[in-house]
Each structure stands twice: as C-alpha cells, then as structure tokens.
Design a protein around this motif. Structure first.
Motif: not given
Ligand code: THG
Length: 286
Positions: A63-70, A74-78, A99-102
């Motif tokens: 599983d890859i979750n990159v949800g970090v404040a700041g 869009d860049k980090l997920l890919p 919606p756009t990073a996915l």
C-alpha cells in the motif's frame, strides 16, 4: 470470485479459501514522523526500503499512502509509486483520495494495481469508478458514505451492494471490487468489532466478493494492540476476510497460523517453511 492483481512481474490472486493476502500498510505517514519527513524531502530511498522490508516480512501487496501535511500529492504519489515499483515485483495498492494525483499514479503504475479506495458517496463513485474502468484496475470499496460509517451491519451491507451495482453499470465486474467492512476501535464502542464481523459475513455470503480490512483500527487507544489485532484478524478471516491491510512484520505469523487452522495449508508445509526461515533469520542475527 478471483480478484487478480499484477505487479511488475508477480501476479496475486485474492480468493476465498486461498491464502489470506497481506497488504503492507507501512508506507503511510500517519503517526510516522520519519517517513513524513522523508516524503517532504523527496527521499525515495527511505520509501523503497519500507517497501522491501515489508516484502521480506511477508507482504503480498504494498500500500502506498503519501498524505502528509505540506506535501504535494500530485508529485509525491506518482514518484513513490514509480520508486516502489522499480524495486519490488508484487502489486501495488494506491491509497489516495486525491482526484488528480490518483490518475497520474495510475498512468505510471505497472501491472494491475488495487485502488484504495471508493466509497458510497455519489462524488466518490463518480470520480473513482471511471478510473477503475479506464485503467482496468481493482478497487477497495469502503462501506461508508457522506453520512459517515454506519453503526449497523444492514446499512454497511447496503452501501457495499450500492458500490457493486454501480460498478456493474459501468461494466466493472464484481471480481474487481474488494469490500472493506471497516473496523473501528472497541475502546469507543464495545459493539464495534461485532458489527464489522457481521458485515463481513453478510457481504461474503450475499455478494460473494472479496473482503479487505484495515484490522489495526480495532485496537486504537488500547494497550497491547498486537494481541487484539491478531485475535480479531483470526475472527475476521473465519468470517470471510480475504485480504488484510496490516503491518506484515507483526501480522504474518498469526495469519499463517489461521490459514493453516482453516485447512488452507496442506500438511502445514507453508507454516513449517515459514517457521524454519524465521529461525534461520533469528540465528543469523544472533
Ligand atoms: N482501510 C483501507 N485503507 C486504509 C485503512 C483502512 N488505509 C489506511 C489505514 N486504514 C491502514 N494503514 C495504517 C497505517 C498506519 C497505522 C495504522 C493503519 C498505524 N500507525 C501508527 C500510529 O498511527 O500510531 C504508527 C506506526 C508505527 O510507527 O509503528 O497504526 O481501514 N481500505
């Protein structure tokens, strides 16, 4: 009902009666300061190592979750999906509500990933299901909607049914849907685990789809979480769970035992092999 996921070179099949599939949850900055800092610094070596460690500990899917404040998702997920997919063979589970990073991550992800997740909310169904169709992925459907997580199994089941039906309208087969019946902490509601187990039994019996669970939520705020998680997982697997979102280093052993006890490990071959490998590792580190 077989849900087939593909990594760069490895195929994983989620199915009832098969081995319980382990989705490694560790690439998630929630409560993990070092990982959050690494993501903000674009340090993909740290992320790659987390993936490799989990595969060594027995993860079937990462599983890859990159949800970090700041952080710029869009860049980090890919970037993280790319980095991880370069060093592991197994399939990836893309854990993002963005919606756009996915779609950007889906563009570069090899094989057939699992999207984590869609839920019963109209906006979520309208946004995520077309991506499942376009990229021919599988998807985790959460049994919640704009009113939150229902407290009864009936209402959670109704949401699961809605997700499966809505997907069917788009030509997405039930095989591509994995329903998450959602675990909440028993520290806040003493019936919480029972409702989850009852939902798993109903969804499994009446919809026949594969079932996922982030099992560790059940123990939030309580002491000795590992024991609670391990025993709850055993109950959930018997109820119909086919796919556990867990810390592989902590959950693998218990899951091997449960699969063996449920008659899925002929002559206990897998368990014995696993046990020998663990002993060897311990000896090498002694
Ligand atoms: N269902 C689905 N996806 C999910 C969840 C779910 N994704 C996120 C989450 N729940 C599962 N992943 C985690 C990741 C980390 C933790 C729990 C669940 C966790 N972190 C520790 C903390 O917050 O204290 C720190 C970890 C550590 O450093 O050891 O517990 O339910 N579909």
């Amino acid at each position: 009902m077989k849900t087939v996921l593909e990594g760069r070179t490895k195929t994983v099949t989620i199915e009832r009666g098969g081995p319980t599939i382990i989705i490694g949850e560790r690439i998630n900055p929630t409560g993990r300061k070092r990982l959050g800092e690494a993501l903000l610094a674009g340090d993909m070596d740290y992320v790659r190592n987390e993936a490799l460690k989990q595969v060594e500990d027995g993860a079937d899917v990462i599983d890859i979750n990159v949800g970090v404040a700041g952080g710029d998702e869009d860049k980090l997920l890919p970037m993280a999906v790319q980095a991880v997919s370069e060093v592991i063979d197994c399939p990836i589970c893309i854990d993002s509500p963005h919606p756009t990073a996915l779609p950007k991550a889906l563009e570069i992800c090899p094989g057939r990933p699992l999207i984590n997740s869609v839920n019963g909310e109209e906006a979520s169904l309208a946004r995520v299901l077309p991506l499942v169709k376009e990229f021919n992925t599988a998807v985790i459907g959460l049994t919640m909607d704009d009113e939150g997580i229902p407290t009864t199994a009936e209402k959670r089941f109704a949401i699961a049914e809605k997700i499966v039906n809505r997907a069917a309208q788009l030509g997405i087969p039930a095989e591509s849907i994995v329903i998450d019946c959602l675990a909440l902490t028993v520290g806040a509601d003493h019936q919480a685990a029972l409702v989850t187990l009852e939902t798993i039994r109903r969804v499994s019996a009446e919809l026949g789809v594969n079932i996922a669970l982030g099992a560790s939520n059940v123990s939030f705020g309580l002491p000795d979480r590992e024991t609670i998680n391990e025993l709850f997982l055993a109950m959930a697997i018997q109820a119909g769970l086919t796919c556990a979102i867990v810390h592989p280093g902590k959950a693998k052993r218990g899951i091997m035992v449960v699969d063996m006890l449920l008659g899925r490990d002929e002559f206990a071959m897998k368990y014995i092999k696993y046990h020998r490998a663990q002993e060897k590792k311990a000896a090498a580190n002694a």
